[in-house]
Design a protein around this motif. Structure first.
Motif, short mmCIF file in Angstrom:
data_model
loop_
_atom_site.label_atom_id
_atom_site.label_comp_id
_atom_site.label_asym_id
_atom_site.label_seq_id
_atom_site.Cartn_x
_atom_site.Cartn_y
_atom_site.Cartn_z
N LEU A 58 7.90 -17.22 -35.57
CA LEU A 58 6.57 -17.04 -34.99
C LEU A 58 6.57 -17.41 -33.50
O LEU A 58 6.15 -16.64 -32.65
CB LEU A 58 5.55 -17.91 -35.74
CG LEU A 58 5.13 -17.36 -37.09
CD1 LEU A 58 4.42 -18.43 -37.89
CD2 LEU A 58 4.23 -16.15 -36.89
N VAL A 191 2.02 -11.18 -38.31
CA VAL A 191 2.10 -11.28 -36.84
C VAL A 191 3.03 -10.20 -36.29
O VAL A 191 2.73 -9.54 -35.30
CB VAL A 191 2.57 -12.69 -36.42
CG1 VAL A 191 2.84 -12.74 -34.93
CG2 VAL A 191 1.52 -13.72 -36.80
N THR A 239 0.74 -18.43 -31.45
CA THR A 239 1.88 -18.40 -32.38
C THR A 239 2.43 -19.81 -32.56
O THR A 239 2.80 -20.19 -33.67
CB THR A 239 3.01 -17.48 -31.88
OG1 THR A 239 3.41 -17.88 -30.58
CG2 THR A 239 2.58 -16.03 -31.87
#
Lengths: 346, 331, 505
Positions: A58, A191, A239
């Motif tokens: 991430l 994501v 993130t």
């Protein structure tokens, strides 16, 4: 040049590296790729690696975009700690006994705590973005400020304590399984899909590359480079915030000093391993994910080799040097042309 | 003429830094009775001598336009190697000292060669060096190794009396000597000026026929040397070797250089500024320690805030400077 | 005939880069006390030849002899030690160091093992005094304008006991006065017997200072001539390699085409100015007309363009577009008003070298549409290919990085970038700079074509002949101030120069 040949070219070395590492793992652990289902959940080395790599993947995706705009964000580790601290303090958990059943109740509703933590992470990112895009500071120094101060802020939030979380529903984020697969991987996938859509089906990818390669030309062409850079840093903060939630949920506590420690370094390493130039411009999100997996697989390999875990860092260092050298055009030209000379010439 | 000199954008940050240091020290003197003594000032040097040495190496690297993230871990490795050799292998300190300094230089050489010859980014290379040095610490031992060797203890406890109740430690003296040598190198040697030239414009430096490759590699060797020297001072200060020593020291070193007026874009800065930067970091720590009620994390926040203010100041000066330049050069 | 001995001789130089032959059997001779002009279009091999001579590149084969001795130059330092010094177009000095240091770095005077700053500063003052410059040499170089920096670069080059001085387009960023000052200095050096190799694009300057001319074309030697024996038109012919007659360089404004500036202007600026960069001026740009900005370098031409396009912010005056007041304070806003701007510095402000031709062409259009109204790839390719064809951009594939194109084709691609946004007004700042003669003519033709299609055009060029060639009207600038306007049809170089000179007190 066709699109496939570009992808092949860019992701060739990262893939080779990952494959080699997997081969090493298989050599020492023949069940490396084996999967089994226990309690309706999938278990196995590969799943374990993927799950553990989730926070890094991430953060590294956010970092990829930042680096593509010719920036760097060394504060992500601190942001992880801040987000973790916020969510831990807000959820905490108070023991209540209701109808003779012990249960823990969150200090604030969990969704609110999560939103608050992500909002704080976004703010951290936007702060960096404002310094870079607004004040025109060098990215490394602008984000260094938060890197230095951020852990102090995290400790301020937790008042210097390690805050333990007792509220069980929160543990699902970092430890839960959905349809047999760790929940954290769904977050990574979500994501990734959003980013792939934004960079390939909208002009975001083109704009980020243009800004990273030639900011002046991009501005003169009418791209609002400042707003773009601002939000890219903001996104990177988010993130990092999500990663902070996963990590906090995973260890069920927030430690302002150690949460996300050296995360920025691993994230930058993942981006570099994935073939994105640290000079900005062309980037590859898939490459970054492979880079993150390389790091995690490497760690796994070291454990399975039976090497003392302390040596992890040494091996990581050697990998950094090796992969950088493999990607070095300079080395290639030295190997392939006899005329290249070391020294003063460029 | 003299007025414009004083308002020179290059010296302005230094003036502000110095003023800030005096103000912080003055604030301490007013607030706490024991603060205003020469010894408190000397203690800044005693407690931060190693940081000064490390930050001097960092300053050269930054002026050349690079960065060295490995300094903290090379400090740690130096303490570890020293402690292990003296405690477990009973080597003489006089063998150990040159050996660890050589090791620091070797690290620097490795970084420099990778950066210059293979055109890798300084950031990523020294990051690798950071992993390597910390990892090697743990290979030696995961635990802290205390040093009981009489020579080390004696050197550690050595104090040079400067007055009736004022004294300075060996590490303070070494730091000051290093500073003096660094000033000489930066301003009176060809190497020093070449470092500035490379930081100002590497391509130009190349076209002017300067030994760019050699100098850039040497800058990292110098930084490695300073880190190892700083490591020796930490070993004396702590009388132990530990893989977690000097955690995050690279940040403090960078902060000290920046607060001291070194531009991270390279080409501008000087080691005197770095000295004052280190003193400011030290005085903040002392103030928080004197206060007693403030928690240690306020130090981090305060340093972060200072970094922020100084970076902003640099930007403002740069912008106004650029505006002036643009007027005189564009068509 | 007793010919003088050449101080430097390059013979049979070959240099090949991956995919291209940059130099093929090229020779060059330099004589002491002579200024030798090296001419050629872009890509002719001038810079490669100089790089070989100064040790930046190694030749694949060929011989270089200096004062009768064969030499092999492998580094800049070595070249300097041999007495071959170079001054480049961009000032290649370190602006963070002091003026004196820039002259002496690498060969500092030492005293007691340390740099002797006092002696160095004194020597630097002497060196600059020889070039008629008197400045504080202890200040950083960045405190001085480019012209002074250029002189410092020459002082540095001379300090190394130079026998051969190479000047690589040193005059590109100098105004006429400064060029004259430079030439004065060169004449002094000539008298001292130094051989000077002078690379330039400016024909006037070539003839003003050169004794001998070597012409390169496509990496090959076209010939070496005495300047006095080579008429201008022939020089151009040798460079271009095809016959162009004087008239194609002359103005094409037929009397009927010079429309009167009737009707409402597309853009009307009143009192537009910015303290320190441009004094308030009035400017009217009409649709279907080219307004040329005449004036010397530093007269405020680029500043005017940057104000109109919103890159710099005006602090006085106002602008109207089609009679409606507008605020042009960012490129985005200007683009939304239908403006387009090709900047002077193509490489650093125009193209994104690593992106493809297609991406460069659709960049402004996509920026105008925003992030989410994304042009499908097929549409992008279609637009790019259409303009490649329409503007005659020479490339086999629109997916090639634009950095691989020649300067002229890059400029055309930039034009395409803006034409794709269907602008109402085009601002062209030095669109012909650094590109070869043939491409210059093509660009100017394109300008005229677009103008005929109804575009308002603001055209800026250092070459007065180009301004005269394309402009319907010419606004004349001097010292960051507009001093008048001329009708394009009746103006000639003399009338503009008279106007510029007229205000001289």
């Amino acid at each position: 040049m066709s699109v496939t040949s570009i992808v092949r070219h860019r992701l060739f070395w990262p893939c080779v590296t990952l494959a080699l590492l997997c081969a090493v793992n298989v050599f020492f652990n023949h069940n490396f790729f084996a999967l089994e289902v226990r309690n309706g959940a999938l278990y196995g080395s590969v799943i374990d690696i993927l799950n553990r790599a989730a926070p890094l993947m991430l953060v590294a995706m956010g970092m990829t975009l930042v680096i593509a705009t010719r920036g760097i964000d060394v504060s992500v580790g601190a942001t992880v700690a801040i987000a973790g601290a916020v969510v831990a303090v807000m959820i905490g958990g108070t023991l209540v006994i209701k109808d003779g059943v012990q249960s823990y109740v969150a200090n604030f509703p969990m969704p609110l705590a999560i939103i608050a933590a992500l909002a704080v992470a976004l703010l951290c990112g936007l702060w960096n973005g404002a310094l870079v895009a607004g004040a025109g500071m060098q990215p490394i120094i602008a984000t260094l400020i938060l890197m230095v101060a951020g852990r102090g802020v995290a400790q301020l939030v937790t008042e210097g304590q390690i805050v333990t979380i007792y509220y069980e529903p929160f543990f699902f984020i970092g430890n839960g399984f959905l349809f047999g697969i760790p929940f954290a991987l769904y977050i990574v996938a979500a994501v990734l899909l959003i980013l792939l859509y934004l960079t390939q089906r909208t002009a975001l990818g083109l704009f980020i590359q243009a800004v990273g390669l030639n900011p002046t030309a991009a501005r003169f062409s009418g791209i609002s480079a400042r707003a773009l850079v601002l939000w890219v840093y903001g996104f990177c903060g988010v993130t990092a915030g999500i990663a902070g939630l996963i990590i906090t949920s995973n260890v069920k506590s927030a430690d302002g000093n150690n949460a996300g420690l050296a995360m920025e370094l691993d994230a930058i390493l993942a981006v570099a391993l994935g073939g994105t130039s640290l000079d900005g411009g062309r980037f590859s999100l898939i490459g970054t994910l492979i880079g993150a997996l390389i790091i995690q697989t490497l760690t796994y390999a070291i454990y399975s080799l039976g090497v003392p875990p302390e040596i992890n860092l040494v091996v990581k260092a050697l990998v950094v040097f090796t992969v950088c050298l493999i990607q070095s055009e300079r080395l290639r030209s030295m190997l392939f042309t006899h005329t290249a000379r070391i020294g003063e010439k460029s | 003429m003299s007025l414009t000199r004083h308002l020179n954008p290059r010296t302005l940050p230094l003036i502000i830094t110095t003023t800030l240091f005096v103000a912080l020290f003055g604030f301490g003197a007013i607030s706490y009775d024991a603060f205003l003594s020469p010894q408190v000032f000397l203690n800044l040097l005693i407690d931060n001598g190693f940081l000064l040495v490390v930050a001097i190496g960092m300053t050269f690297v930054i002026i050349s336009g690079g960065i060295d993230l490995s300094v903290g871990s090379i400090v740690a490795l130096t303490t570890m190697v020293s402690a292990s050799l003296v405690q477990h292998h009973h080597w003489s300190i006089w063998v150990i000292l040159p050996l660890v300094l050589l090791m620091g230089c070797a690290f620097g050489l490795l970084h420099g060669v990778l950066i210059q010859v293979f055109r890798l980014q300084a950031f990523i290379v020294t990051l690798g060096g950071m992993f390597l040095a910390r990892g090697l610490c743990y290979v030696i031992s995961i635990d802290s190794i205390s040093i009981t060797d009489p020579t080390y203890t004696a050197l550690s406890e050595y104090r040079l009396a400067l007055g009736e109740e004022t004294f300075i430690s060996l590490s303070g003296i070494i730091a000051l000597v290093t500073l003096a040598i660094a000033i000489f190198i930066a301003h009176y040697t060809k190497f020093g000026r070449t470092v500035y030239a490379i930081g100002g414009n590497e391509r130009s430096a190349l076209l002017m026929g300067l030994p760019v490759a050699r100098t850039k590699i040497m800058v990292y060797v110098l930084s490695g040397f300073c880190s190892a020297l700083g490591g020796i001072l930490v070993t004396l200060y702590m009388l132990s070797g530990y893989g977690l020593h000097a955690l995050g020291m690279e940040l403090d070193a960078i902060a000290a250089a920046v607060i001291g007026g070194t531009l991270l874009t390279g080409g501008v800065g000087n080691v005197i500024g770095t000295l004052i930067g280190v003193l400011i970091l030290g005085v903040i720590q002392s103030l928080i320690a004197f206060d007693g009620s403030l928690s240690s994390w306020w130090t981090r926040i305060a340093i972060g805030l200072l970094l922020f203010l100084f970076c902003l100041l640099q930007r403002i000066i740069e912008r106004s400077g650029l505006g002036r330049k643009a007027k005189s050069t564009t068509a | 005939m007793t010919e003088q001995q050449a101080i430097l001789q390059m013979q049979g130089i070959h240099k090949r880069f991956p995919g291209v032959v940059a130099l093929k059997d090229v020779s060059l001779r330099l004589f002491p006390g002579e200024v030798h002009a090296l001419m050629g279009q872009n890509g002719a091999g001038k810079s490669t030849l100089i790089k070989v001579l100064t040790g930046v590149e190694n030749a694949d084969s060929g011989d270089i002899t200096l004062a009768g001795k064969a030499i092999r130059v492998t580094s800049v330092l070595e070249a300097q030690e041999l007495g071959i010094s170079t001054v480049y177009q961009e000032v290649n000095l370190c602006s963070n160091l002091s003026v004196a240091e820039n002259i002496f770095i690498g060969r500092f005077p030492f005293r007691f093992g340390r740099i002797d700053w006092k002696t160095m500063n004194a020597k630097a003052r002497t060196a600059l005094a020889a070039l008629n410059i008197d400045i504080d040499v202890s200040l950083p170089l960045s405190s001085y304008p480019v012209a002074i920096q250029q002189m410092v670069a020459i002082a540095r080059a001379l300090g190394t006991e130079a026998q051969v001085l190479i000047l690589d387009e040193p005059t590109s960023s100098l105004d006429e006065d400064e060029v004259e000052r430079l030439f004065d200095a060169l004449r002094k050096l000539k008298a001292k017997g130094i051989a000077i190799l002078f690379v330039t694009h400016f024909l006037d300057q070539t003839y003003a200072i050169s004794d001998r001319i070597t012409v390169l074309r496509n990496g090959e030697l076209e010939g070496e001539y005495l300047a006095a024996d080579l008429p201008r038109i022939q020089l151009i012919n040798k460079m271009v390699g095809r016959e162009i007659d004087e008239s194609s360089f002359a103005r094409q404004t037929e009397s009927g085409e010079a429309k009167a500036s009737a009707g409402e202007p597309f853009l009307a600026a009143r009192n537009l100015g910015r303290a320190g960069t441009l004094r308030p001026l009035d400017l009217d740009v009409h649709a279907g007309q080219v307004l040329g900005l005449g004036g010397l370098l530093g007269s405020g031409r680029t500043e005017t363009a940057r104000l109109l396009f919103g890159i710099d912010h005006a602090d006085s005056g106002s602008a109207k577009i089609n009679g409606v007041p507008v605020s042009l304070n960012s490129p985005r806003k200007a683009i939304r008003q239908g403006l387009a701007f090709c900047p002077e510095d193509r490489k650093t402000e125009g193209i994104v070298a690593e992106l493809s031709i297609r991406e460069n062409i659709i960049l402004a259009l996509q920026a105008h549409r925003g992030i989410f109204r994304f042009l499908p790839l097929r549409k992008q390719t279609q637009i790019a290919e259409e303009y490649v064809k329409q503007l005659g951009i020479k490339t086999s594939d629109v997916e090639k990085p634009i950095g691989q194109l020649s300067g002229g084709n890059q400029q055309k691609a930039l034009l395409a970038r803006w034409l794709a946004t269907e602008p109402k007004m085009l601002i062209l700042d030095e669109p012909t700079r650094g590109i070869d003669v043939a491409a210059k003519l093509e660009i100017m033709d394109l300008v005229k074509t677009q103008c005929r299609k109804g575009l308002a055009i603001l055209f800026i060029s250092s070459e007065m002949s180009e301004v005269l060639r394309v402009s319907d009207r010419i606004a004349v600038l001097r010292d960051r101030q507009k001093i008048g306007e001329l009708d394009g049809a009746s103006a000639d170089e003399q009338s503009i120069f008279r106007m510029i000179a007229g205000g001289e007190s």
